[in-house]
Design a protein around this motif. Structure first.
Motif, PDB file in Angstrom:
ATOM      1  N   PHE A   1     -23.225  -1.021  15.371  1.00 45.59           N
ATOM      2  CA  PHE A   1     -24.324  -1.756  14.921  1.00 45.59           C
ATOM      3  C   PHE A   1     -25.429  -2.259  16.065  1.00 45.59           C
ATOM      4  O   PHE A   1     -26.429  -2.452  15.753  1.00 45.59           O
ATOM      5  CB  PHE A   1     -23.624  -2.925  14.287  1.00 45.59           C
ATOM      6  N   MET A   2     -24.862  -2.489  17.076  1.00 49.43           N
ATOM      7  CA  MET A   2     -25.740  -2.976  18.380  1.00 49.43           C
ATOM      8  C   MET A   2     -26.866  -1.525  18.447  1.00 49.43           C
ATOM      9  O   MET A   2     -27.827  -2.142  18.977  1.00 49.43           O
ATOM     10  CB  MET A   2     -24.900  -3.260  19.405  1.00 49.43           C
TER      11      MET A   2
ATOM     12  N   GLN B   1     -22.414  -5.884  24.833  1.00 52.86           N
ATOM     13  CA  GLN B   1     -23.810  -5.872  24.758  1.00 52.86           C
ATOM     14  C   GLN B   1     -24.897  -6.080  25.914  1.00 52.86           C
ATOM     15  O   GLN B   1     -25.376  -5.434  26.423  1.00 52.86           O
ATOM     16  CB  GLN B   1     -24.317  -6.427  23.648  1.00 52.86           C
TER      17      GLN B   1
ATOM     18  N   PHE C   1     -19.627  -3.390  21.873  1.00 55.92           N
ATOM     19  CA  PHE C   1     -19.928  -4.524  21.092  1.00 55.92           C
ATOM     20  C   PHE C   1     -20.224  -5.608  21.728  1.00 55.92           C
ATOM     21  O   PHE C   1     -21.133  -6.378  21.830  1.00 55.92           O
ATOM     22  CB  PHE C   1     -19.447  -4.718  19.728  1.00 55.92           C
TER      23      PHE C   1
ATOM     24  N   THR D   1     -28.702   3.345   6.454  1.00 58.63           N
ATOM     25  CA  THR D   1     -27.732   2.641   6.669  1.00 58.63           C
ATOM     26  C   THR D   1     -26.564   2.642   5.362  1.00 58.63           C
ATOM     27  O   THR D   1     -25.493   3.200   5.450  1.00 58.63           O
ATOM     28  CB  THR D   1     -27.565   1.344   7.170  1.00 58.63           C
TER      29      THR D   1
ATOM     30  N   VAL E   1     -21.793   4.363  10.798  1.00 56.98           N
ATOM     31  CA  VAL E   1     -22.456   3.642   9.527  1.00 56.98           C
ATOM     32  C   VAL E   1     -23.215   2.549  10.277  1.00 56.98           C
ATOM     33  O   VAL E   1     -24.690   2.285   9.852  1.00 56.98           O
ATOM     34  CB  VAL E   1     -21.471   2.872   8.652  1.00 56.98           C
TER      35      VAL E   1
ATOM     36  N   LEU F   1     -21.853  -0.862  11.495  1.00 58.47           N
ATOM     37  CA  LEU F   1     -21.522  -2.401  10.861  1.00 58.47           C
ATOM     38  C   LEU F   1     -20.925  -3.035  12.055  1.00 58.47           C
ATOM     39  O   LEU F   1     -20.064  -2.441  12.932  1.00 58.47           O
ATOM     40  CB  LEU F   1     -20.372  -2.129   9.864  1.00 58.47           C
ATOM     41  N   PRO F   2     -21.161  -4.386  12.186  1.00 57.70           N
ATOM     42  CA  PRO F   2     -20.496  -5.354  13.044  1.00 57.70           C
ATOM     43  C   PRO F   2     -18.958  -5.302  12.733  1.00 57.70           C
ATOM     44  O   PRO F   2     -18.666  -5.132  11.585  1.00 57.70           O
ATOM     45  CB  PRO F   2     -21.198  -6.432  13.183  1.00 57.70           C
ATOM     46  N   PRO F   3     -18.207  -5.639  13.734  1.00 56.07           N
ATOM     47  CA  PRO F   3     -18.263  -5.837  15.286  1.00 56.07           C
ATOM     48  C   PRO F   3     -18.118  -4.507  15.856  1.00 56.07           C
ATOM     49  O   PRO F   3     -17.530  -4.338  17.072  1.00 56.07           O
ATOM     50  CB  PRO F   3     -17.340  -7.039  15.484  1.00 56.07           C
TER      51      PRO F   3
ATOM     52  N   VAL G   1     -11.528   5.688  11.842  1.00 54.13           N
ATOM     53  CA  VAL G   1     -12.135   4.781  11.159  1.00 54.13           C
ATOM     54  C   VAL G   1     -12.971   3.800  11.990  1.00 54.13           C
ATOM     55  O   VAL G   1     -14.041   3.583  11.548  1.00 54.13           O
ATOM     56  CB  VAL G   1     -10.994   3.617  10.450  1.00 54.13           C
TER      57      VAL G   1
ATOM     58  N   VAL H   1     -16.922   3.687  11.119  1.00 56.95           N
ATOM     59  CA  VAL H   1     -17.574   2.599  10.609  1.00 56.95           C
ATOM     60  C   VAL H   1     -18.802   2.215  11.796  1.00 56.95           C
ATOM     61  O   VAL H   1     -19.851   1.528  11.326  1.00 56.95           O
ATOM     62  CB  VAL H   1     -16.689   1.493  10.521  1.00 56.95           C
TER      63      VAL H   1
ATOM     64  N   LEU I   1     -23.347   5.189   4.224  1.00 55.37           N
ATOM     65  CA  LEU I   1     -21.986   4.365   4.096  1.00 55.37           C
ATOM     66  C   LEU I   1     -21.170   5.143   3.327  1.00 55.37           C
ATOM     67  O   LEU I   1     -19.896   5.561   3.425  1.00 55.37           O
ATOM     68  CB  LEU I   1     -21.986   2.997   3.427  1.00 55.37           C
TER      69      LEU I   1
ATOM     70  N   TRP J   1     -29.066  -2.141  15.922  1.00 56.31           N
ATOM     71  CA  TRP J   1     -29.931  -3.479  16.103  1.00 56.31           C
ATOM     72  C   TRP J   1     -31.152  -3.413  16.999  1.00 56.31           C
ATOM     73  O   TRP J   1     -32.099  -3.846  16.729  1.00 56.31           O
ATOM     74  CB  TRP J   1     -28.733  -4.442  16.514  1.00 56.31           C
ATOM     75  N   TRP J   2     -30.826  -2.938  18.162  1.00 55.36           N
ATOM     76  CA  TRP J   2     -31.784  -2.818  19.185  1.00 55.36           C
ATOM     77  C   TRP J   2     -33.053  -2.002  18.902  1.00 55.36           C
ATOM     78  O   TRP J   2     -34.112  -2.356  19.283  1.00 55.36           O
ATOM     79  CB  TRP J   2     -31.158  -2.396  20.707  1.00 55.36           C
TER      80      TRP J   2
END
Lengths: 535, 555
Positions: free
Chosen positions: A426-427, A503, A500, A455, A418, A420-422, A411, A415, A459, A430-431
């Motif tokens: 996601f990071m 970072q 996360f 994204t 996908v 998603l934070p945290p 999981v 995730v 999902l 993000w960058w």
């Protein structure tokens, strides 16, 4: 011995210091030899092979860390008779990638030990191929010489074809291998054609020269068409390694047909190497652009890369939708992720220094994160499929009850894929978004929107696996996965979570490893650039 | 700098971690304790706001920048990007924070005796996810760094998904996926705005520095602080004149569209999905009906409020001109939600679905009140959020009580429950009348304020349509009264039915959950100033003044 003096050969033989910078590669070569040689003495057994490989990879890893510590800013290009046409480069980027790739190689070896070691009769051959492709990928990331690029891509590809179809009795694997090889051969032929055209036009194999020639041609207008065709052909070969659309067709079949540890290996390593190579080439190309007028060259390249990236990730995500096999779904998802990462390369076209730095760092961070989360997802898939004999989504039903220690990291990794934070995924995104935002242009915002919409698209198919694992249960028996495998996937899960929150350090490390490239590219008159170009 | 807000946010997380390790039987105790601890800690904020509230040192912005209990650390820095761990609270976040801790505590109590526990289905996982959800919700209301806000916003998704998907009703899977896809759909647009707002603010500051020759731009609300690069600070984005000028100028474009209009819409869609308003509401009835009772309470009581909070914290203060551009559309959406939600509620035969649609209708008032940009409108919208945050969890719990006993929710199969369960009937009447908007109960004030605010907007030359909207909104009150009274007649009044004779009246635990909400519904209705307006109006009026000022400045 007058000819020696004439050609000045001896003065250019690499010195020990330089050789040391390439020691991880040399160790890999030695390991390949040892894997063949030792069984002759000690007998063919998986245990012997595994021990040798483990020793080899660990040694190479330690050396890679030391190399990363010693490599000078700006790097060294060497292993050549002419200092101006270095075949291999040892700089921070190559050194950083070496470390990542060797960690991943170790993980794949571990996966092989858990799942396939007991049934494998041809372990030495398997590892020659695996290590060979690893060596090819290392070379890919450590060169800007056209000849070496072709060699490296072939060195990475040829063993891959064989390793995909390694089990001869497996029809699916054989089919996949054949498809992969035909596709690869065509791409290689196109690339070689492009390279020969380029050499004919430029008269040099250094990509720096090619870049400068291109810039001058684009301005003055001679040979424009021919050069464009040549460059496009050349980049087709690179696109094949990244599995960028439209060179992605081999990817799902090869990944589905191959053994799962091989799939794991190819899904991350070959793409990462291809992307680093692409990044290096694009940076060199763009750094040759000096005058504002030549920005007209940069715009089409940026849009071209950006659109291919956007299409790649959209196609990957939509194709993953209806897949029944988790392995194949992850294969398509890897195409999509290659698309996200390619977006970062479109960023280099920023007129100021900011673009290179943000884009390269984002790419490097993403590769690290992608490696961990994909390893986790593939690891769980491998463990489940070895236990149940199936990698279909049905095999995952009720996993939360049957093996919570597999379901939870799965999981987390899904995730994170996908984004998603945290979680680290996601990071990574993000960058890339930040790098794209920094462009402050229509291209950048267009790609930002494509990325976030993707994204959302992605999902659903990741969620299908989660739904099967957690929300459904049809009473399948409990899974007893091996302890080593469970430990590995859980470590992946924890690392994904931890990255996360860490970072800052990941970003700083990535900046350190990528700084050569952006400094070299942006400081036109700086000594760094001279050092890098002329050593 | 104190750490009170951090404690409030992360006490539930600590509880969640503890839940992982204690024996199964103790999990409930730990969870309830953790949520109670968060509630008590949040009550400690009252003195700050009762005493007239001096702002935290250094945050003395005269308009909309006064913050309390500020906590500020650098978190992720590099490439000129400074992401901060920045918590603070003002009149906007404060009542919602209290509401969250209260509803979460009550919902935690309501989870005490779920059906699933009897078959031993995942009690540990449930409370861990529940507490993580609480952390996410609390974080959203106090984080003033947009990045941090986004993280907390997203952190809520997964726990909510599992809470609906694992412990929900028959079609839980569908409902959970729908919830997830809709909400993520909204938040990806917010992500675009997050990146864009940073770089546009960066650009604004850079050109200002070039113009003046200075190497920094003074902060809009902090004493002695200057900015050199873009910012994620939500208050700064709203109060800094340079950034505001650039954001709201007609010449600032994003992909060829006007920046403020475009960003306002991106953010608006993200929040409107959460609120939810027609046409983004379809996830809500599904999620509510399938979710277990405590999760419905959280959904209705807190999650929906995040949409309204988002409008007030992000959309309007940062993009006032966007709000002006879209005012008509938003007001229409608000009215449609009010009417459509009420009509749908009237047509339902499922008890829970009726309450769910009534939420759509009530949230329409929030949107309408905000859209007209008047003092009474903003205040009414805020009050409506708080009031609905109390009355709708109560209604959901009332449905849950009867569902636990009857195991169905068919309104037409009930009757005479007041006779069978007198205490329950009394509390239920209070709850539903509060939702109806009976004068003297909490639902009334919000609706009236919104309608008054909408009328007041007629002075605004840009809003000639305001009186019509006000009339429509006022007439919808009749529909609300219609479906609630009809519901009460069918379920609570009439002849007693035999099959329900054996139902026990509400237990002590259930009473304990219902009574605070009943008391609050009455208190808010009778003392609106003392309970809500005194805390919120200062911030809201300051914000509105700022919004109007920016709209006035920018042609």
């Amino acid at each position: 011995m007058s000819f020696l003096a004439d050609t000045n050969l001896w003065s250019n033989v690499p010195v020990g210091e330089h050789l040391f910078l390439f020691s991880p590669m040399i160790v890999l070569v030695c390991t390949m030899l040892a894997v063949v040689a030792f069984p002759i003495v000690l007998g063919r057994s998986a245990a012997v092979t595994a021990t040798i490989v483990k020793l080899g990879v660990i040694t190479a890893f330690i050396l890679a860390i030391r190399v990363a510590g010693q490599v000078t800013d700006g790097g060294v290009s060497g292993l050549s008779t002419s200092p101006l046409a270095g075949l291999l480069i040892a700089d921070n980027l190559a050194a950083g990638f070496q470390i990542i790739l060797l960690v991943f190689l170790g993980a794949v070896t571990l996966l092989w030990l858990i799942g396939s070691a007991s049934s494998e009769e041809n372990s030495p051959e398997f590892f020659i191929l695996l290590l060979g492709s690893a060596l090819g990928m290392l070379c890919m990331t450590a060169t800007s010489n056209l000849l070496m690029i072709v060699l490296a891509i072939e060195l990475a590809s040829l063993p891959s074809y064989a390793i995909v179809g390694f089990n001869k009795r497996d029809r699916l694997g054989a089919e996949a291998s054949l498809k992969y090889m035909i596709f690869g051969a065509v791409c290689a032929a196109i690339m070689l054609y492009g390279v020969s055209l380029i050499y004919g036009l430029v008269g040099s194999l250094r990509f720096e020269d090619v870049a400068e020639y291109t810039v001058s041609q684009m301005v003055s207008g001679q040979n424009r068409l021919l050069l464009s065709v040549a460059l496009l052909c050349f980049f087709a070969g690179v696109g094949f390694k990244i599995s960028a659309v439209p060179f992605h067709f081999w990817c799902p079949d090869a990944f589905e047909g191959a053994k799962i540890e091989v799939t794991t290996w190819l899904s991350v390593a070959s793409k990462a190497a291809g992307l680093i190579l692409l990044a290096r080439l694009v940076v060199i190309l763009c750094s040759a652009v000096d005058y504002p007028i030549e920005m007209s060259l940069v715009q089409p390249i940026a849009w071209g890369l950006g659109i291919i990236a956007a299409v790649t990730c959209t196609v990957g995500n939509f194709s993953a939708y209806m897949q029944k096999s988790v392995k194949r779904m992850l294969a398509y998802s890897s195409i999509a992720h290659a698309g996200y990462m390619m977006m970062a390369t479109a960023v280099f076209l920023h007129p100021s220094t900011k673009g290179y730095e943000a884009g390269l760092t984002a790419l490097f961070v993403y590769i690290v994160i992608y490696l961990v989360m994909n390893l986790g997802a593939f690891g769980v898939t491998a463990l489940v499929s070895w236990e149940t004999g199936s990698d279909k989504i049905e095999a995952f039903v009720g996993l939360m009850r049957r093996g919570p220690w597999l379901a939870v990291p799965m999981v987390i990794c899904l995730v994170s894929l996908v984004g998603l934070p945290p979680l680290a995924g996601f990071m990574g995104k993000w960058w890339i978004l930040v790098a794209l935002g920094k462009l402050e242009s229509n291209l950048g915002w267009f790609l930002v929107i494509v990325a976030v919409v993707n994204t959302l698209i992605s999902l659903y198919y990741y969620l299908r696996v989660i739904v099967a694992m957690i929300l459904k249960d049809d009473g399948q028996p409990v899974i007893h996965a091996s302890l080593g495998g469970v430990a590995m996937v859980n470590i992946c899960g924890i690392v994904v979570l931890a990255l996360f929150f860490l970072q800052g350090s990941l970003k700083t490390t990535s900046e350190r490893f990528t700084r050569d490239l952006y400094q070299a590219a942006t400081n036109q008159d700086d000594s760094h650039r001279l050092a890098w170009k002329d050593l | 700098m104190d750490h009170l807000l951090s404690w409030i946010i992360f006490v539930p997380t600590l509880g969640a971690i503890l839940c992982l390790f204690v024996p199964k039987r103790q999990v409930r105790v730990v969870a309830v304790t953790a949520s109670l601890a968060a509630l008590i800690l949040s009550l400690l904020l009252f003195p700050t706001f009762l005493g007239g509230g001096e702002g935290a040192a250094g945050y003395s912005g005269s308009h909309y920048g006064e913050l309390h209990h500020v906590e500020r650390h650098e978190w992720i820095t590099g490439s000129n990007l400074a992401i901060e761990y920045f918590l603070g609270i003002d009149g906007l976040g404060f009542p919602l924070l209290i509401l969250t801790t209260l509803v979460a505590f009550l919902a935690c109590l309501a989870s005490w005796n779920m059906e699933s526990w009897k078959v031993g289905k995942g009690i540990r996982a449930y409370f861990v996810l529940f507490l993580l959800l609480e952390t996410g919700m609390l974080g959203v209301f106090v984080s003033l760094d947009f990045f941090l806000f986004y993280i907390f916003w997203e952190v809520m998704l997964l726990p909510m998904y599992f809470l609906i998907g694992v412990w929900g009703g028959e079609r839980r899977e569908y409902a959970a996926i729908k919830f997830f896809l809709f909400t993520l759909g909204g938040s990806v647009l917010m992500l675009v705005a997050l990146v864009a707002m940073y770089f546009y603010s960066d650009g604004a500051l850079a050109s200002e520095m070039q113009r003046t020759g200075a190497d920094a731009v003074a902060s809009g609300y902090r004493d002695g602080v200057a900015l050199t690069h873009g910012t994620f600070d939500l208050i700064e984005l709203a109060t800094n004149k340079v950034i505001q000028g650039h954001f709201n100028a007609a010449s600032t474009v994003f992909l060829g569209l006007k920046f403020s209009t475009c960003m306002f819409m991106f953010l608006f869609i993200g929040f409107a999905i959460k609120l939810p308003v027609v046409p983004f509401h379809t996830w809500l009835p599904d999620a509510h009906v399938q979710a277990p009772t405590p999760v419905s309470m959280i959904l209705a009581g807190v999650l929906l409020k995040m949409g309204g909070y988002g409008f007030l914290r992000l959309c309007y203060p940062i993009f006032p001109t966007g709000g002006e551009t879209w005012a008509f559309l938003l007001a229409v959406i608000g009215i449609v939600s009010i009417l459509y939600g009420a009509l749908c509620a009237m047509a339902q035969t499922d008890f829970k679905k009726l309450v769910a649609y009534s939420s759509v209708s009530h949230m329409g008032y929030v949107l309408l009140g905000i859209a007209v940009m008047t003092e009474a409108g903003f205040q009414g919208a805020m009050f409506q959020m708080i009031a609905h945050g109390i009355s709708s969890p109560m209604c959901f719990f009332l449905v849950g009580v009867v569902y636990d006993r009857a195991h169905h929710r068919e309104i037409n199969r009930f009757g005479g429950l007041w006779m069978t369960m007198p205490r329950y009937g009394t509390l239920a009447t209070i709850g539903f009348f509060a939702s109806l908007g009976l004068p003297g109960l909490c639902g009334f004030i919000g609706e009236v304020w919104v309608i008054l605010g909408t009328f007041a907007a007629k002075d605004n030359p840009a809003m000639p349509w305001a009186p019509t909207m006000a009339v429509l909104a006022a007439s919808a009150v009749v529909l609300t009264a219609g479906y609630i009274l009809w519901l009460i007649r069918r379920v609570y009044l009439g002849r007693e039915r035999e099959e329900y004779q054996s139902f026990p009246d509400v237990s002590a635990r259930e009473t304990m959950i219902l009574v605070p909400m009943a008391v609050l519904s009455i208190a808010l209705g009778i003392f609106p100033m003392q309970t809500v307006f005194n805390f919120t109006n200062g911030t809201l009026d300051n914000m509105l003044r700022h919004v109007v000022q920016v709209i006035g400045l920018v042609p």
